[in-house]
Scaffold this active site. Structure first.
Site, mmCIF file in Angstrom:
data_model
loop_
_atom_site.group_PDB
_atom_site.id
_atom_site.type_symbol
_atom_site.label_atom_id
_atom_site.label_comp_id
_atom_site.label_asym_id
_atom_site.label_seq_id
_atom_site.Cartn_x
_atom_site.Cartn_y
_atom_site.Cartn_z
ATOM 1 N N LYS A 139 0.830 -1.038 0.051
ATOM 2 C CA LYS A 139 0.001 -0.019 -0.039
ATOM 3 C C LYS A 139 1.080 1.209 -0.094
ATOM 4 O O LYS A 139 0.697 2.062 -0.659
ATOM 5 C CB LYS A 139 -0.929 -0.042 1.299
ATOM 6 N N ARG A 150 11.770 -6.505 5.587
ATOM 7 C CA ARG A 150 11.867 -4.879 5.896
ATOM 8 C C ARG A 150 11.955 -4.702 7.304
ATOM 9 O O ARG A 150 12.782 -3.755 7.835
ATOM 10 C CB ARG A 150 10.404 -4.263 5.638
HETATM 11 P P1 AP5 Z 1 -0.073 0.107 8.622
HETATM 12 O O1 AP5 Z 1 1.219 1.086 8.789
HETATM 13 O O2 AP5 Z 1 -1.055 0.594 7.696
HETATM 14 O O3 AP5 Z 1 0.646 -1.036 8.424
HETATM 15 P P2 AP5 Z 1 0.081 -2.401 7.555
HETATM 16 O O4 AP5 Z 1 -1.357 -2.359 7.068
HETATM 17 O O5 AP5 Z 1 0.293 -3.547 8.369
HETATM 18 O O6 AP5 Z 1 0.652 -2.482 6.441
HETATM 19 P P3 AP5 Z 1 2.166 -2.223 6.005
HETATM 20 O O7 AP5 Z 1 2.761 -0.740 6.074
HETATM 21 O O8 AP5 Z 1 3.196 -3.049 6.839
HETATM 22 O O9 AP5 Z 1 2.617 -2.586 4.423
HETATM 23 P P4 AP5 Z 1 2.233 -1.893 3.190
HETATM 24 O O10 AP5 Z 1 0.742 -2.702 2.574
HETATM 25 O O11 AP5 Z 1 2.095 -0.378 3.185
HETATM 26 O O12 AP5 Z 1 3.295 -2.544 2.296
HETATM 27 P P5 AP5 Z 1 4.601 -1.635 1.957
HETATM 28 O O13 AP5 Z 1 4.410 -0.580 0.619
HETATM 29 O O14 AP5 Z 1 5.051 -0.858 3.233
HETATM 30 O O15 AP5 Z 1 -0.648 0.102 10.197
HETATM 31 C C1 AP5 Z 1 0.308 -0.226 11.137
HETATM 32 C C2 AP5 Z 1 -0.450 -0.488 12.479
HETATM 33 O O16 AP5 Z 1 -1.027 0.840 12.821
HETATM 34 C C3 AP5 Z 1 -1.729 -1.366 12.606
HETATM 35 O O17 AP5 Z 1 -1.237 -2.656 12.827
HETATM 36 C C4 AP5 Z 1 -2.552 -0.900 13.613
HETATM 37 O O18 AP5 Z 1 -2.126 -1.290 14.669
HETATM 38 C C5 AP5 Z 1 -2.481 0.598 13.487
HETATM 39 N N1 AP5 Z 1 -3.399 1.250 12.226
HETATM 40 C C6 AP5 Z 1 -3.064 1.654 11.073
HETATM 41 N N2 AP5 Z 1 -4.114 2.124 10.607
HETATM 42 C C7 AP5 Z 1 -5.316 1.667 11.490
HETATM 43 C C8 AP5 Z 1 -6.737 1.920 11.343
HETATM 44 N N3 AP5 Z 1 -7.205 2.656 10.316
HETATM 45 N N4 AP5 Z 1 -7.302 1.419 12.244
HETATM 46 C C9 AP5 Z 1 -6.817 0.850 13.482
HETATM 47 N N5 AP5 Z 1 -5.551 0.740 13.536
HETATM 48 C C10 AP5 Z 1 -4.695 1.350 12.644
HETATM 49 O O19 AP5 Z 1 5.428 -2.903 1.398
HETATM 50 C C11 AP5 Z 1 6.055 -3.419 2.594
HETATM 51 C C12 AP5 Z 1 7.460 -4.059 2.142
HETATM 52 O O20 AP5 Z 1 7.150 -4.916 1.164
HETATM 53 C C13 AP5 Z 1 8.424 -2.968 1.864
HETATM 54 O O21 AP5 Z 1 9.453 -3.255 2.522
HETATM 55 C C14 AP5 Z 1 8.383 -2.960 0.204
HETATM 56 O O22 AP5 Z 1 9.573 -2.379 -0.058
HETATM 57 C C15 AP5 Z 1 8.188 -4.161 -0.104
HETATM 58 N N6 AP5 Z 1 7.353 -4.498 -1.390
HETATM 59 C C16 AP5 Z 1 6.403 -3.810 -1.680
HETATM 60 N N7 AP5 Z 1 5.860 -4.189 -2.704
HETATM 61 C C17 AP5 Z 1 6.743 -5.170 -3.270
HETATM 62 C C18 AP5 Z 1 6.758 -6.093 -4.362
HETATM 63 N N8 AP5 Z 1 5.933 -5.868 -5.330
HETATM 64 N N9 AP5 Z 1 7.829 -6.969 -4.507
HETATM 65 C C19 AP5 Z 1 8.654 -7.077 -3.523
HETATM 66 N N10 AP5 Z 1 8.713 -6.347 -2.182
HETATM 67 C C20 AP5 Z 1 7.621 -5.336 -2.171
HETATM 68 MG MG MG Z 2 2.242 0.812 4.893
#
Ligand code: AP5
Ligand code: MG
Length: 379
Positions: A196, A310
């Site tokens: 995302k 990551r």
């Molecule tokens: P949040 O920060 O939203 O984390 P998440 O949903 O767990 O998702 P991530 O940010 O870890 O992943 P992402 O989908 O953004 O992927 P990214 O691009 O970083 O939330 C964290 C916490 O906050 C929650 O657990 C909760 O406690 C709280 N929270 C947040 N919003 C909330 C809400 N609305 N309500 C309640 N609580 C809330 O990619 C991940 C990794 O993969 C990176 O290293 C990236 O470089 C790599 N990557 C990306 N795409 C690819 C690809 N195609 N191939 C290989 N690697 C890739």
């Molecule tokens: Mg994120």
């Protein structure tokens, strides 16, 4: 000419040469006063800041002032922002100097934070930062520049050194993207590690949208050690959701303070049906409903591997422990995944294959926006 076309985009005049000159002069006067007695070494960050640096530096009267030019090379890597940067062109010994970093624009603040750390590590006397343009609404880090020319909203801008795909740097004025399209509000959806944040960066630039990531907002509250941050941390460390009331209040505040946005990318929000209903209500009030939900679908093994990977560098407490990652994914399936049905009921759910190369997935999202979402929007 008030409106110009560069490649596929139209821009309208935003700041005149006179306004820019006044801002630069104001900054130079403030620097001449504050830097007197500590000869500064200005660091112009290429390419964007070259014009600002030239105009500013000729107005600097502090004795012993010097200027140098460096650039940052970015390549994709495994950090929290997805981009790793490297400093190129620093030839002189800068230990003991008062360094003033010159940036054309500060938006997320990621680059300037990185630069400040790099210079601090080189034993300089002091590091100060100056930005001709500052977008407080786009800020993701806790950075307040020492000198600011003008605060601007979160628009894509060009001219006076700033480019669109290499063009428009020569314009003496600053233009901002002109959006004739209806406002696009995209819910970028998917489990933890779906990409995302990574894809939001691309879509913001591509469609001139404002990024609202509840995860990023909560992490900056934690970094600033606010009461809200302290409350959120206990949930985030365990991979649980932060209470609805907290995130809804936070998002509401952000939407209201970005009334001039061309559209939003909601990343990590909504995460519960209650949040989705509240978002619908907030946006209906403003007359700008959700355009659609783009749901990134990624296999579980891939999610775990991306997050653990990551976790080695991101500093995110919820990325280090396999059990916490497991819980985040489970919480997603229990509480968040049902939102796909919520948006499907409104005819706004778009399934996107989130496996494969980052660029490839970006193109899938772009195509879904252009062929699906925008069409839906016009109906
Ligand atoms: P949040 O920060 O939203 O984390 P998440 O949903 O767990 O998702 P991530 O940010 O870890 O992943 P992402 O989908 O953004 O992927 P990214 O691009 O970083 O939330 C964290 C916490 O906050 C929650 O657990 C909760 O406690 C709280 N929270 C947040 N919003 C909330 C809400 N609305 N309500 C309640 N609580 C809330 O990619 C991940 C990794 O993969 C990176 O290293 C990236 O470089 C790599 N990557 C990306 N795409 C690819 C690809 N195609 N191939 C290989 N690697 C890739
Ligand atoms: Mg994120």
């Amino acid at each position: 000419m008030d409106v110009i076309k560069i490649l596929d985009k139209t821009f309208e005049r935003y700041l005149s040469a006179v306004e820019i000159e006044a801002a630069v002069t104001r900054m130079a006067m403030e620097m001449n006063r504050r830097l007197a007695g500590k000869p500064p070494l200005f660091m112009c960050i290429l390419n964007g800041a070259f014009m600002f640096a030239a105009d500013l530096f000729r107005r600097i009267t502090v004795e012993g002032a010097q200027i140098s030019f460096i650039r940052l090379a970015s390549y994709r890597g495994q950090t929290s922002t997805g981009a790793v940067q490297e400093l190129i062109g620093l030839s002189e010994d800068i230990a003991g100097h008062t360094v003033v970093i010159l940036e054309d624009i500060i938006d997320t603040g990621v680059t300037i934070s990185y630069l400040m750390k790099q210079f601090q590590a080189l034993n300089v006397a002091e590091v100060q930062t100056a930005a001709l343009l500052f977008k407080p609404g786009a800020l993701k880090c806790n950075v307040v520049p020492d000198y600011v020319g003008l605060e601007i909203p979160n628009d894509f801008i060009i001219g006076y050194g700033l480019d669109y795909d290499g063009f428009a740097r020569n314009l003496p004025e600053i233009y901002r993207i002109k959006n004739t399209e209806p406002m696009l509000n995209i819910v970028l959806f998917g489990p933890p590690g779906a990409g995302k944040g990574t894809q939001a960066e691309f879509l913001i630039r591509e469609f001139g949208l404002t990024h609202l990531s509840t995860g990023d907002l909560l992490r900056s509250e934690i970094a600033a050690d606010t009461p809200l941050g302290r409350q959120a941390q206990t949930f985030m460390d365990k991979g649980e959701l932060v209470p609805d009331a907290v995130v809804i209040g936070m998002i509401k505040h952000r939407i209201e303070s970005h009334r001039d946005a061309h559209g939003f990318i909601f990343d990590g929000f909504p995460r519960t049906v209650k949040q989705a209903e509240e978002l619908d209500r907030m946006l209906e009030e403003l007359g700008i409903p959700v355009s659609g939900m783009l749901s990134l679908e990624v296999e579980k093994e891939e999610l775990v591997s991306r997050l653990l990977n990551r976790g080695q560098t991101s500093g995110r407490s919820d990325d280090r422990d396999a059990a916490v990652i497991e819980n985040r994914i489970q919480v997603y399936h229990e509480k968040t995944a049902p939102l796909k049905q919520y948006y499907a009921n409104q005819g706004k759910h778009f399934h996107i294959d989130g496996m494969g190369a980052i660029e490839e997935i970006g193109q899938r999202l772009k195509a879904a926006i252009e062929t699906g979402l925008k069409k839906l929007h016009r109906q």
